[in-house]
Design a protein around this motif. Structure first.
Motif, PDB file in Angstrom:
ATOM      1  N   ASP A 210       0.822  -1.208   0.000  1.00 35.10           N
ATOM      2  CA  ASP A 210       0.000   0.000   0.000  1.00 35.10           C
ATOM      3  C   ASP A 210       0.858   1.261   0.000  1.00 35.10           C
ATOM      4  O   ASP A 210       0.508   2.266  -0.632  1.00 35.10           O
ATOM      5  CB  ASP A 210      -0.921  -0.015   1.221  1.00 35.10           C
ATOM      6  CG  ASP A 210      -1.918   1.126   1.205  1.00 35.10           C
ATOM      7  OD1 ASP A 210      -2.422   1.460   0.118  1.00 35.10           O
ATOM      8  OD2 ASP A 210      -2.189   1.690   2.278  1.00 35.10           O
ATOM      9  N   ALA A 213       2.184   1.785  -3.508  1.00 38.40           N
ATOM     10  CA  ALA A 213       1.103   2.112  -4.444  1.00 38.40           C
ATOM     11  C   ALA A 213       0.932   3.623  -4.543  1.00 38.40           C
ATOM     12  O   ALA A 213       0.790   4.180  -5.642  1.00 38.40           O
ATOM     13  CB  ALA A 213      -0.198   1.451  -3.993  1.00 38.40           C
ATOM     14  N   LEU A 225      -7.132   3.997 -13.952  1.00 39.51           N
ATOM     15  CA  LEU A 225      -7.941   2.799 -14.128  1.00 39.51           C
ATOM     16  C   LEU A 225      -9.327   3.184 -14.637  1.00 39.51           C
ATOM     17  O   LEU A 225      -9.889   4.199 -14.205  1.00 39.51           O
ATOM     18  CB  LEU A 225      -8.071   2.047 -12.798  1.00 39.51           C
ATOM     19  CG  LEU A 225      -6.774   1.490 -12.201  1.00 39.51           C
ATOM     20  CD1 LEU A 225      -7.033   0.919 -10.814  1.00 39.51           C
ATOM     21  CD2 LEU A 225      -6.183   0.417 -13.107  1.00 39.51           C
ATOM     22  N   LYS A 231      -7.250   5.977  -9.036  1.00 40.61           N
ATOM     23  CA  LYS A 231      -6.182   4.982  -8.995  1.00 40.61           C
ATOM     24  C   LYS A 231      -5.582   4.829 -10.386  1.00 40.61           C
ATOM     25  O   LYS A 231      -6.238   5.095 -11.397  1.00 40.61           O
ATOM     26  CB  LYS A 231      -6.716   3.627  -8.516  1.00 40.61           C
ATOM     27  CG  LYS A 231      -7.400   3.666  -7.151  1.00 40.61           C
ATOM     28  CD  LYS A 231      -6.412   3.914  -6.029  1.00 40.61           C
ATOM     29  CE  LYS A 231      -7.119   3.903  -4.681  1.00 40.61           C
ATOM     30  NZ  LYS A 231      -6.182   4.104  -3.555  1.00 40.61           N
ATOM     31  N   SER A 236      -1.172   0.403  -8.969  1.00 43.02           N
ATOM     32  CA  SER A 236      -1.602  -0.968  -8.669  1.00 43.02           C
ATOM     33  C   SER A 236      -0.491  -1.971  -8.947  1.00 43.02           C
ATOM     34  O   SER A 236      -0.275  -2.913  -8.169  1.00 43.02           O
ATOM     35  CB  SER A 236      -2.844  -1.314  -9.499  1.00 43.02           C
ATOM     36  OG  SER A 236      -3.935  -0.505  -9.121  1.00 43.02           O
ATOM     37  N   MET A 239       2.051  -1.631  -6.224  1.00 46.45           N
ATOM     38  CA  MET A 239       1.606  -2.251  -4.980  1.00 46.45           C
ATOM     39  C   MET A 239       1.787  -3.761  -5.020  1.00 46.45           C
ATOM     40  O   MET A 239       2.327  -4.362  -4.084  1.00 46.45           O
ATOM     41  CB  MET A 239       0.137  -1.920  -4.724  1.00 46.45           C
ATOM     42  CG  MET A 239      -0.400  -2.642  -3.503  1.00 46.45           C
ATOM     43  SD  MET A 239      -2.115  -2.276  -3.137  1.00 46.45           S
ATOM     44  CE  MET A 239      -2.378  -3.454  -1.791  1.00 46.45           C
ATOM     45  N   ALA A 240       1.317  -4.392  -6.091  1.00 49.56           N
ATOM     46  CA  ALA A 240       1.431  -5.850  -6.195  1.00 49.56           C
ATOM     47  C   ALA A 240       2.894  -6.286  -6.173  1.00 49.56           C
ATOM     48  O   ALA A 240       3.256  -7.270  -5.514  1.00 49.56           O
ATOM     49  CB  ALA A 240       0.746  -6.338  -7.470  1.00 49.56           C
ATOM     50  N   ALA A 278      -3.937  -5.939  -4.425  1.00 52.21           N
ATOM     51  CA  ALA A 278      -3.834  -4.760  -5.286  1.00 52.21           C
ATOM     52  C   ALA A 278      -5.143  -4.503  -6.027  1.00 52.21           C
ATOM     53  O   ALA A 278      -5.557  -3.345  -6.198  1.00 52.21           O
ATOM     54  CB  ALA A 278      -2.685  -4.940  -6.278  1.00 52.21           C
ATOM     55  N   LEU A 279      -5.803  -5.567  -6.456  1.00 49.05           N
ATOM     56  CA  LEU A 279      -7.086  -5.406  -7.146  1.00 49.05           C
ATOM     57  C   LEU A 279      -8.142  -4.818  -6.212  1.00 49.05           C
ATOM     58  O   LEU A 279      -8.891  -3.908  -6.592  1.00 49.05           O
ATOM     59  CB  LEU A 279      -7.556  -6.754  -7.698  1.00 49.05           C
ATOM     60  CG  LEU A 279      -6.793  -7.292  -8.913  1.00 49.05           C
ATOM     61  CD1 LEU A 279      -7.256  -8.704  -9.255  1.00 49.05           C
ATOM     62  CD2 LEU A 279      -6.980  -6.372 -10.117  1.00 49.05           C
ATOM     63  N   GLU A 281      -7.590  -3.067  -3.505  1.00 49.11           N
ATOM     64  CA  GLU A 281      -7.197  -1.696  -3.156  1.00 49.11           C
ATOM     65  C   GLU A 281      -7.572  -0.704  -4.249  1.00 49.11           C
ATOM     66  O   GLU A 281      -7.819   0.480  -3.973  1.00 49.11           O
ATOM     67  CB  GLU A 281      -5.685  -1.655  -2.902  1.00 49.11           C
ATOM     68  CG  GLU A 281      -5.173  -0.366  -2.290  1.00 49.11           C
ATOM     69  CD  GLU A 281      -4.790   0.680  -3.328  1.00 49.11           C
ATOM     70  OE1 GLU A 281      -4.648   1.862  -2.953  1.00 49.11           O
ATOM     71  OE2 GLU A 281      -4.638   0.304  -4.516  1.00 49.11           O
ATOM     72  N   SER A 282      -7.626  -1.180  -5.486  1.00 49.49           N
ATOM     73  CA  SER A 282      -7.942  -0.283  -6.600  1.00 49.49           C
ATOM     74  C   SER A 282      -9.433   0.000  -6.731  1.00 49.49           C
ATOM     75  O   SER A 282      -9.827   0.895  -7.484  1.00 49.49           O
ATOM     76  CB  SER A 282      -7.427  -0.890  -7.914  1.00 49.49           C
ATOM     77  OG  SER A 282      -8.182  -2.048  -8.269  1.00 49.49           O
ATOM     78  N   ASP A 291      -8.520   1.655   2.946  1.00 47.97           N
ATOM     79  CA  ASP A 291      -7.702   0.612   2.323  1.00 47.97           C
ATOM     80  C   ASP A 291      -6.852  -0.149   3.330  1.00 47.97           C
ATOM     81  O   ASP A 291      -6.433  -1.278   3.064  1.00 47.97           O
ATOM     82  CB  ASP A 291      -6.834   1.189   1.202  1.00 47.97           C
ATOM     83  CG  ASP A 291      -5.986   2.361   1.645  1.00 47.97           C
ATOM     84  OD1 ASP A 291      -5.959   2.661   2.856  1.00 47.97           O
ATOM     85  OD2 ASP A 291      -5.348   2.985   0.780  1.00 47.97           O
TER      86      ASP A 291
END
Length: 307
Positions: A210, A213, A225, A231, A236, A239-240, A278-279, A281-282, A291
């Motif tokens: 996080d 990110a 996105l 975001k 993302s 973050m991942a 990550a998904l 969080e987005s 988050d």
């Protein structure tokens, strides 16, 4: 009489041959073995090596990092003291940075977000492995929970801490994101502790994932996105990647003490958990709730399903 004596000797020899093992037959009876000794040894060895049930990998014993192995209570008390000094020194350091305005406030907040949880987890090997060690360790973020409450409620004032942990310098912000952050770390510490990869996944995705990110998203997040304009793809992905790499690093760290066993399968599971976090969080709902909560819950749930 001679015939009777000969028959008796043959009977004794036959009984001895039947009752003796093939491989370990006495030298005097080797002649009677239907399979030569070297063949029996080779057959036995081949059978063992070709077995479809390989020998179970024995978990190596934990390399104790505790200070006083003969007295776990004293050791955990000392570990609590050392960890508290380290944790609050980190907070004090970033607080001073915030006061002096060396870095942007948003950047400092995320550096604190990344730093505190990961540094705290580095100290876990100092504690004993049972529930006692987990409870003593959880006192460190537990004290920080009390601190967040006192600061957020205005019982006492610390400008550096408020600036380093809030978005807009408002003390009441500490009662939301920062408080959820510390609660998540404390819960992972008590419930999972250092022998569970789920604790690693929760804290690494919450802290490293996080935190990166936001840093990566602000710097490189020009492409937003489609389902959340707040975001970015870069954020993302950052973050991942950060959550995954931190998880793998801590997997090897705890494996070096014997708390868990590192494996390719575990690395793959960490990757799946980091992508899932990550998904989530987005999604817009992560902003609406917080988050810090959604990432922690997602990592814990995915870890429960995968480990």
């Amino acid at each position: 009489m001679a015939t009777t004596s000969t028959t008796t000797k043959l009977s004794v020899l036959c009984c001895s041959f039947i009752s003796s093992p093939l491989v370990d037959s006495p030298p005097s009876l080797a002649f009677f073995s239907p399979i030569p000794r070297f063949l029996t040894v080779r057959i036995a060895t081949s059978f063992r090596s070709s077995s479809r049930f390989p020998a179970t990998k024995i978990r190596k014993s934990s390399l104790a990092a505790v200070m006083f192995p003969e007295n776990s209570v004293l050791s955990d008390v000392c570990a609590f003291g050392v960890t508290s000094i380290v944790a609050f020194s980190c907070l004090g350091f970033w607080g001073e940075i915030g006061k002096r305005g060396i870095f942007d406030q948003k950047l400092i907040r995320k550096l604190v977000h990344i730093n505190i949880g990961l540094v705290f987890m580095l100290c876990w090997p100092l504690f004993s492995s049972g529930i006692q060690g987990a409870l003593f360790a959880s006192l460190v973020p537990g004290l920080n929970i009390v601190r967040m409450l006192l600061l957020g409620l205005g019982v006492y004032h610390d400008e550096g801490t408020i600036k380093s942990m809030s978005r807009h310098g408002d003390r009441r912000e500490l009662l939301k994101g920062p408080l959820y952050y510390v609660l998540s770390i404390t819960s992972a510490c008590i419930y999972y502790w250092k022998s569970s990869p789920i604790a690693i996944a929760v804290i690494c995705n919450l802290c490293a994932g996080d935190g990166m990110a936001d840093i990566v998203g602000r710097r490189f997040g020009t492409e937003k996105l489609p389902y959340n304009k707040n975001k970015s793809f870069a954020g993302s992905i950052g973050m991942a990647t950060a959550g995954f790499l931190a998880s793998v690093a801590y997997m090897y760290y705890f494996a070096s003490f014997g708390y868990i066993e590192d494996s390719g399968g575990m690395i793959l599971r960490f990757l799946v958990i980091s992508i899932a976090s990550a998904l989530v969080e987005s999604l817009p709902i992560s902003t609406d709730i917080d988050d810090n909560l959604t990432i922690s819950l997602t990592s814990a749930l995915a870890g429960f399903l995968l480990f």
